[in-house]
Enzyme design. Structure first.
Site, PDB file in Angstrom:
ATOM      1  N   LYS A   1      79.732  68.653  82.575  1.00 16.15           N
ATOM      2  CA  LYS A   1      78.617  67.590  83.233  1.00 16.15           C
ATOM      3  C   LYS A   1      77.382  68.011  82.811  1.00 16.15           C
ATOM      4  O   LYS A   1      76.331  67.482  82.711  1.00 16.15           O
ATOM      5  CB  LYS A   1      78.408  67.772  84.271  1.00 16.15           C
ATOM      6  CG  LYS A   1      80.101  68.177  85.217  1.00 16.15           C
ATOM      7  CD  LYS A   1      80.195  65.986  85.393  1.00 16.15           C
ATOM      8  CE  LYS A   1      81.228  65.647  86.502  1.00 16.15           C
ATOM      9  NZ  LYS A   1      82.285  64.388  85.793  1.00 16.15           N
TER      10      LYS A   1
ATOM     11  N   TYR B   1      83.657  75.191  89.968  1.00 16.80           N
ATOM     12  CA  TYR B   1      83.117  74.286  89.000  1.00 16.80           C
ATOM     13  C   TYR B   1      83.837  74.615  87.969  1.00 16.80           C
ATOM     14  O   TYR B   1      84.535  74.221  86.692  1.00 16.80           O
ATOM     15  CB  TYR B   1      81.871  73.500  89.387  1.00 16.80           C
ATOM     16  CG  TYR B   1      81.938  71.676  88.927  1.00 16.80           C
ATOM     17  CD1 TYR B   1      82.907  71.315  90.000  1.00 16.80           C
ATOM     18  CD2 TYR B   1      80.894  71.552  88.379  1.00 16.80           C
ATOM     19  CE1 TYR B   1      82.466  70.304  89.544  1.00 16.80           C
ATOM     20  CE2 TYR B   1      81.480  69.750  88.247  1.00 16.80           C
ATOM     21  CZ  TYR B   1      82.317  69.268  88.590  1.00 16.80           C
ATOM     22  OH  TYR B   1      82.311  67.913  88.109  1.00 16.80           O
TER      23      TYR B   1
HETATM   24  P1  NDP Z   1      89.302  60.186  90.400  1.00 17.62           P
HETATM   25  O1  NDP Z   1      90.845  60.824  89.590  1.00 17.62           O
HETATM   26  O2  NDP Z   1      89.413  59.654  91.297  1.00 17.62           O
HETATM   27  O3  NDP Z   1      89.062  59.315  89.227  1.00 17.62           O
HETATM   28  C1  NDP Z   1      89.666  60.682  87.554  1.00 17.62           C
HETATM   29  C2  NDP Z   1      89.795  59.445  86.879  1.00 17.62           C
HETATM   30  O4  NDP Z   1      89.626  59.696  85.909  1.00 17.62           O
HETATM   31  C3  NDP Z   1      91.309  58.774  87.247  1.00 17.62           C
HETATM   32  O5  NDP Z   1      91.304  57.603  87.414  1.00 17.62           O
HETATM   33  C4  NDP Z   1      92.035  59.408  85.882  1.00 17.62           C
HETATM   34  O6  NDP Z   1      93.343  59.105  85.350  1.00 17.62           O
HETATM   35  C5  NDP Z   1      91.424  59.745  85.215  1.00 17.62           C
HETATM   36  N1  NDP Z   1      91.085  60.317  83.981  1.00 17.62           N
HETATM   37  C6  NDP Z   1      91.687  60.878  83.383  1.00 17.62           C
HETATM   38  N2  NDP Z   1      91.605  61.223  82.224  1.00 17.62           N
HETATM   39  C7  NDP Z   1      91.983  60.173  81.537  1.00 17.62           C
HETATM   40  C8  NDP Z   1      92.568  59.607  79.819  1.00 17.62           C
HETATM   41  N3  NDP Z   1      92.785  60.547  79.386  1.00 17.62           N
HETATM   42  N4  NDP Z   1      91.681  58.416  79.504  1.00 17.62           N
HETATM   43  C9  NDP Z   1      91.702  57.548  80.619  1.00 17.62           C
HETATM   44  N5  NDP Z   1      91.447  57.890  82.322  1.00 17.62           N
HETATM   45  C10 NDP Z   1      91.594  58.731  82.153  1.00 17.62           C
HETATM   46  O7  NDP Z   1      88.533  60.825  90.993  1.00 17.62           O
HETATM   47  P2  NDP Z   1      87.012  60.422  91.319  1.00 17.62           P
HETATM   48  O8  NDP Z   1      86.527  59.350  91.837  1.00 17.62           O
HETATM   49  O9  NDP Z   1      86.715  61.787  91.486  1.00 17.62           O
HETATM   50  O10 NDP Z   1      86.333  61.325  89.892  1.00 17.62           O
HETATM   51  C11 NDP Z   1      85.266  60.216  88.968  1.00 17.62           C
HETATM   52  C12 NDP Z   1      84.492  61.042  88.440  1.00 17.62           C
HETATM   53  O11 NDP Z   1      83.721  61.341  89.110  1.00 17.62           O
HETATM   54  C13 NDP Z   1      84.598  61.587  87.291  1.00 17.62           C
HETATM   55  O12 NDP Z   1      84.159  61.939  86.476  1.00 17.62           O
HETATM   56  C14 NDP Z   1      84.329  63.094  88.364  1.00 17.62           C
HETATM   57  O13 NDP Z   1      83.593  63.819  87.414  1.00 17.62           O
HETATM   58  C15 NDP Z   1      82.936  62.321  89.101  1.00 17.62           C
HETATM   59  N6  NDP Z   1      82.491  63.155  90.652  1.00 17.62           N
HETATM   60  C16 NDP Z   1      83.221  63.362  91.505  1.00 17.62           C
HETATM   61  C17 NDP Z   1      82.995  63.076  92.904  1.00 17.62           C
HETATM   62  C18 NDP Z   1      83.772  64.348  93.326  1.00 17.62           C
HETATM   63  O14 NDP Z   1      83.659  64.986  94.789  1.00 17.62           O
HETATM   64  N7  NDP Z   1      85.010  63.610  93.914  1.00 17.62           N
HETATM   65  C19 NDP Z   1      81.885  64.683  92.807  1.00 17.62           C
HETATM   66  C20 NDP Z   1      80.739  64.268  91.979  1.00 17.62           C
HETATM   67  C21 NDP Z   1      81.138  63.831  90.606  1.00 17.62           C
HETATM   68  P3  NDP Z   1      94.535  59.270  86.669  1.00 17.62           P
HETATM   69  O15 NDP Z   1      94.186  59.106  87.963  1.00 17.62           O
HETATM   70  O16 NDP Z   1      95.889  58.257  86.255  1.00 17.62           O
HETATM   71  O17 NDP Z   1      94.627  60.635  85.401  1.00 17.62           O
END
Ligand code: NDP
Length: 278
Positions: free
Chosen positions: A171, A164
């Site tokens: 985080k 990670y």
């Molecule tokens: P996704 O990829 O679906 O969501 C991440 C989002 O962040 C995307 O919509 C992406 O947009 C957006 N993003 C990235 N850079 C920018 C930026 N500069 N401005 C605006 N938006 C941005 O993944 P997750 O749903 O998994 O992630 C969501 C959150 O959950 C994150 O904080 C992740 O660390 C956290 N998380 C995820 C886990 C998992 O196992 N999946 C576990 C625990 C926490 P785009 O795709 O258009 O680049």
């Protein structure tokens, strides 16, 4: 009567229908809430508007619950200010704000933490941590009393989770930001919390290597299984609703209990059983 009847707010971080933000938004809309969504801006020469389309593919099925879908790159202060202005124009005041955004360059995610580049570190911290502070600051004037903010975090910020890497450091900083923002916004009765989710297959999750983690959680978590998108959706909606009034600065784990373990637990049983068979 829905939990979010009469409530309106922002959902930042839907990339597609596997996004955690979408799971939370779905629950909020199901409970009567009205949402404004962001998407990463499309390049001016992208006639197909791929980033926008990815989000509207989800939102167009819920026209009654979607107020707007507009561009926002959280690295850009002008765009954050414009998004706050738009929010004020469309909603007046808001009741909830979901920050579900993280990013690190694959070059930095793919090396040991000790080899993280300076530029990659700054980029990951800017998008994954500072953006929460910047967005809360921009939106504080449009938040109703009793509004709630929620961010998405992961256990890799509390303990070392090899693989990670730089995102774990992000985080840890995000968890601290949640506590400090909770303090700052507390006097205006705005709450700030985070959901710490177990691994889920999403775009960002795959980049952070959830594959192996899914196997580990299945054996090690007290519930002996992985969590679902729906479970994170419910917990996120709870923290953004009046049901969690009185809770702020909190990190709520939705991980089947994995974080409570002090030993590999039943994973050891599985390893011992495998040893006996060979
Ligand atoms: P996704 O990829 O679906 O969501 C991440 C989002 O962040 C995307 O919509 C992406 O947009 C957006 N993003 C990235 N850079 C920018 C930026 N500069 N401005 C605006 N938006 C941005 O993944 P997750 O749903 O998994 O992630 C969501 C959150 O959950 C994150 O904080 C992740 O660390 C956290 N998380 C995820 C886990 C998992 O196992 N999946 C576990 C625990 C926490 P785009 O795709 O258009 O680049």
């Amino acid at each position: 009567m829905g939990l979010f009847d009469g409530k309106k707010g922002l959902i930042l971080g839907v990339a597609n229908d596997r996004s955690i933000a979408w799971a939370i938004a779905q629950k909020i809309m199901e409970e009567g809430g009205i949402c404004g969504f962001s998407h990463l801006p499309d390049r001016p020469d992208d006639d197909k508007q791929k980033n926008r389309r990815r989000v509207t593919k989800c939102t167009e099925k819920h026209p009654e619950s979607v107020k707007f879908v507009e561009p926002l790159d959280v690295q850009n202060d002008e765009q954050i200010a414009a998004f706050a202005e738009l929010t004020a124009k469309e909603f007046g005041k808001i009741d909830f704000l979901l920050h579900s955004i993280a990013f690190a360059d694959m070059r930095d995610l793919g090396v040991d933490t000790i080899e993280t580049s300076r530029g990659g570190f700054k980029l990951a911290m800017d998008i994954s941590v500072f953006s929460l502070i910047a967005v809360c600051n921009a939106m504080k004037g449009v938040m109703n009393e009793n509004a709630a903010v929620a961010a998405m975090t992961y256990f890799g910020g509390e303990k070392c989770v090899p693989g990670y890497n730089v995102m774990g450091i992000c985080k840890a900083a995000l968890d601290a930001a949640v506590r400090y923002l909770a303090y700052d916004l507390g006097p205006q009765q705005v709450r700030v919390n985070a959901v710490s989710a177990g691994p889920l297959k999403t775009l960002a999750g795959s980049a952070a290597g959830v594959g192996d983690m899914l196997k580990l959680y299945q054996h090690m978590a007290p519930l002996n299984r992985n969590i679902t998108h729906e479970e994170v959706g419910n917990a996120g909606a709870y923290l953004l609703s009046d049901m969690s009034n009185g809770i702020t600065g909190e990190i709520l784990h939705v991980d089947g209990g994995y974080n409570a373990m002090g030993s590999p637990g039943r994973l050891l049983d599985a390893i011992n059983a495998a040893k006996k068979q060979t």
